[in-house]
Design an enzyme around this catalytic site. Structure first.
Site, PDB file in Angstrom:
ATOM      1  N   ARG A 199      12.556 -23.453 -53.384  1.00  0.00           N
ATOM      2  CA  ARG A 199      11.572 -23.832 -54.175  1.00  0.00           C
ATOM      3  C   ARG A 199      12.076 -23.543 -56.333  1.00  0.00           C
ATOM      4  NH1 ARG A 199       7.060 -19.467 -54.757  1.00  0.00           N
ATOM      5  NH2 ARG A 199       7.765 -19.440 -56.941  1.00  0.00           N
ATOM      6  N   HIS A 218       4.955 -21.283 -57.522  1.00  0.00           N
ATOM      7  CA  HIS A 218       4.561 -20.973 -56.358  1.00  0.00           C
ATOM      8  C   HIS A 218       3.345 -22.498 -56.327  1.00  0.00           C
ATOM      9  CE1 HIS A 218       2.122 -19.719 -52.535  1.00  0.00           C
ATOM     10  NE2 HIS A 218       1.449 -19.700 -53.237  1.00  0.00           N
ATOM     11  N   TYR A 239      11.010 -13.144 -60.339  1.00  0.00           N
ATOM     12  CA  TYR A 239      12.079 -12.160 -59.594  1.00  0.00           C
ATOM     13  C   TYR A 239      12.847 -13.381 -58.236  1.00  0.00           C
ATOM     14  CZ  TYR A 239       7.987 -15.770 -57.533  1.00  0.00           C
ATOM     15  OH  TYR A 239       7.083 -17.256 -57.073  1.00  0.00           O
TER      16      TYR A 239
HETATM   17  C1  LIG Z   1      -3.565 -15.865 -44.104  1.00  0.00           C
HETATM   18  C2  LIG Z   1      -2.944 -15.550 -45.642  1.00  0.00           C
HETATM   19  N1  LIG Z   1      -2.584 -14.602 -46.087  1.00  0.00           N
HETATM   20  C3  LIG Z   1      -2.159 -14.391 -47.528  1.00  0.00           C
HETATM   21  C4  LIG Z   1      -2.051 -16.085 -48.265  1.00  0.00           C
HETATM   22  C5  LIG Z   1      -1.929 -15.313 -49.774  1.00  0.00           C
HETATM   23  N2  LIG Z   1      -0.502 -16.283 -49.570  1.00  0.00           N
HETATM   24  C6  LIG Z   1      -1.211 -17.406 -50.016  1.00  0.00           C
HETATM   25  S1  LIG Z   1       0.596 -18.559 -50.758  1.00  0.00           S
HETATM   26  C7  LIG Z   1       1.496 -17.583 -49.444  1.00  0.00           C
HETATM   27  C8  LIG Z   1       2.599 -17.137 -49.168  1.00  0.00           C
HETATM   28  C9  LIG Z   1       3.784 -19.087 -48.515  1.00  0.00           C
HETATM   29  O1  LIG Z   1       4.562 -19.131 -47.949  1.00  0.00           O
HETATM   30  P1  LIG Z   1       5.195 -20.195 -46.982  1.00  0.00           P
HETATM   31  O2  LIG Z   1       4.687 -19.859 -45.940  1.00  0.00           O
HETATM   32  O3  LIG Z   1       6.584 -19.893 -47.091  1.00  0.00           O
HETATM   33  O4  LIG Z   1       4.515 -21.242 -48.296  1.00  0.00           O
HETATM   34  P2  LIG Z   1       4.940 -21.753 -49.706  1.00  0.00           P
HETATM   35  O5  LIG Z   1       3.414 -21.106 -50.425  1.00  0.00           O
HETATM   36  O6  LIG Z   1       5.727 -21.887 -49.853  1.00  0.00           O
HETATM   37  O7  LIG Z   1       4.578 -23.791 -48.725  1.00  0.00           O
HETATM   38  C10 LIG Z   1       0.509 -16.103 -49.171  1.00  0.00           C
HETATM   39  C11 LIG Z   1       1.358 -15.083 -49.078  1.00  0.00           C
HETATM   40  C12 LIG Z   1      -3.088 -16.629 -47.243  1.00  0.00           C
HETATM   41  N3  LIG Z   1      -3.291 -17.820 -48.482  1.00  0.00           N
HETATM   42  N4  LIG Z   1      -3.879 -16.843 -46.481  1.00  0.00           N
END
Ligand SMILES: Cc1ncc(C[n+]2csc(CCOP(=O)(O)OP(=O)(O)O)c2C)c(N)n1
Ligand SMILES: [Mg+2]
Length: 356
Positions: free
Chosen positions: A255, A259, A268
């Site tokens: 990344r 985010h 971080y």
């Molecule tokens: C069920 C759920 N738990 C927690 C969140 C909060 N949340 C938003 S983005 C994220 C990280 C997801 O990371 P990843 O699956 O690696 O996808 P990326 O954002 O890196 O594309 C989290 C935990 C959420 N949106 N939905």
């Protein structure tokens, strides 16, 4: 160079580095297709970069940046037919652009405006999924349903590395394997789930290893290589249409942006690793490939970039010209039998919006 992490080893690549690693070729794409891929990459990149500016200007809300994820999105969609379904996460919010969805529709979604609520059946692009992984069973169910009806359609679910720790990913993957659903589980492994690094996410050596438990093949590739993404997806689609079931694709990148606009990754992330990734970002790598093959020159590249910039100028103007939505929409689609308190709540909301 920082050390190559284990997760980044043994990845399939097609695009060389213009130096020691030679360029490869993929079947199924002629010269015009390759230039079209570049046009789509630039459109996606421009959408993303302009969206960050619009957010900073207060013209759209919080926005999930997908800078350097464009090759995954363009490579996959290029390998699909229009009848195939796409299930995006918030990271693929603008993927509808590749299916002809107007950019102002997606900008409206990020503005929280109902003009951003498209009908999924118009584009075969499902609604943007913000809960992590919950769309994986949806994609699997749709694909299985299409198979039961004898239609040759398949579905792709996009999700991140973090999603592979969620129950719904595992339920969906299990179902896909058992039912031999014509689905592609496409994991954007950007090695971060907000501030949680991959090594704290899983004890598996690779995310692709998780596919073994569900009896499906897996491919690991360089997610910043649009041609590697295209090739693997094309093969997975062929397998799905042949009745041979799902494929898990692990597309590895790093990344290279926050985010989302609400995040400060300086707290971080290793800035040197981010800078390294920004140097090898996916649009520039494909541009280098096209130039080495003499399919792109400065004039054509500039024309493509100007067109994309104009698309975005027109789109933000159109999104901002949308009249304010009727606040009743907040209530009217929530319940089949609305509670009586809604009348009072709506009246109060109208009073507040009127500044009374
Ligand atoms: C069920 C759920 N738990 C927690 C969140 C909060 N949340 C938003 S983005 C994220 C990280 C997801 O990371 P990843 O699956 O690696 O996808 P990326 O954002 O890196 O594309 C989290 C935990 C959420 N949106 N939905
Ligand atoms: Mg991630």
């Amino acid at each position: 160079m920082t050390e190559t992490l284990p997760v980044e080893r043994d990845l399939r690549r097609v695009i060389g580095d213009g130096d020691t690693q030679p360029d490869g070729e993929v079947d199924g794409l002629d010269d015009a297709d390759l230039v079209e891929l570049f046009r789509q990459l630039v459109l996606m990149r421009t959408y993303d970069e302009r969206s960050l500016v619009y957010h900073r200007q207060g013209r759209i809300g919080t926005y999930a940046i997908f800078w350097n994820h464009e090759a995954m999105q363009v490579g996959v969609v290029c390998a699909l037919e229009d009848d195939d379904w796409i299930f995006p996460s918030y990271r693929e919010s603008a993927i509808g652009l590749l299916r002809g969805m107007p950019a102002d529709t997606i900008l409206s979604w990020w503005r929280g405006h109902p003009a951003g609520w498209w009908n999924p059946a118009d584009y075969n692009v499902a609604s943007i999924c913000v809960p992590i992984g919950t769309h994986v069973p949806h994609a699997v169910g749709l694909a299985w349903g299409k198979k039961l009806r004898g239609e040759p359609t398949c579905a792709v679910a996009f999700f991140g590395d973090g999603a592979t720790s969620e129950g719904s990913f595992h339920e969906g993957a299990n179902f896909a394997g058992v039912m031999k659903a014509p689905v592609i589980l496409f994991c954007n492994n950007n090695q971060w789930a907000i501030s949680t690094p991959l090594e704290d996410q899983t004890a598996a050596e690779t995310l692709a290893d998780k596919a073994i438990g569900y009896g499906m093949p897996a491919v690991r590739l360089d997610g910043a290589d649009v041609l590697a993404v295209y090739e693997a997806t094309r093969d997975a689609v062929a397998q799905a249409r042949a009745g041979d079931g799902p494929t898990f694709i692990e597309a590895v990148t790093y990344r290279a942006a926050p985010h989302a606009t609400a995040d400060d990754p300086r707290l971080y992330i290793d800035p040197d690793r981010v800078e390294e990734e920004r140097q090898r970002e996916c649009v520039g790598r494909f541009e280098g490939y096209l130039r080495r093959r003499e399919l792109l020159d400065d004039d054509l590249a500039a024309t493509i970039r100007d067109e994309a910039a104009q698309v975005m100028r027109d789109a933000i103007a159109k999104a901002e010209a949308e009249p304010d939505p009727d606040p009743e929409l907040l209530f009217s689609a929530a319940f089949a039998d609305p509670p009586r308190s809604f009348d009072h709540d709506l009246a109060e909301l109208r009073r507040i919006l009127a500044g009374e």
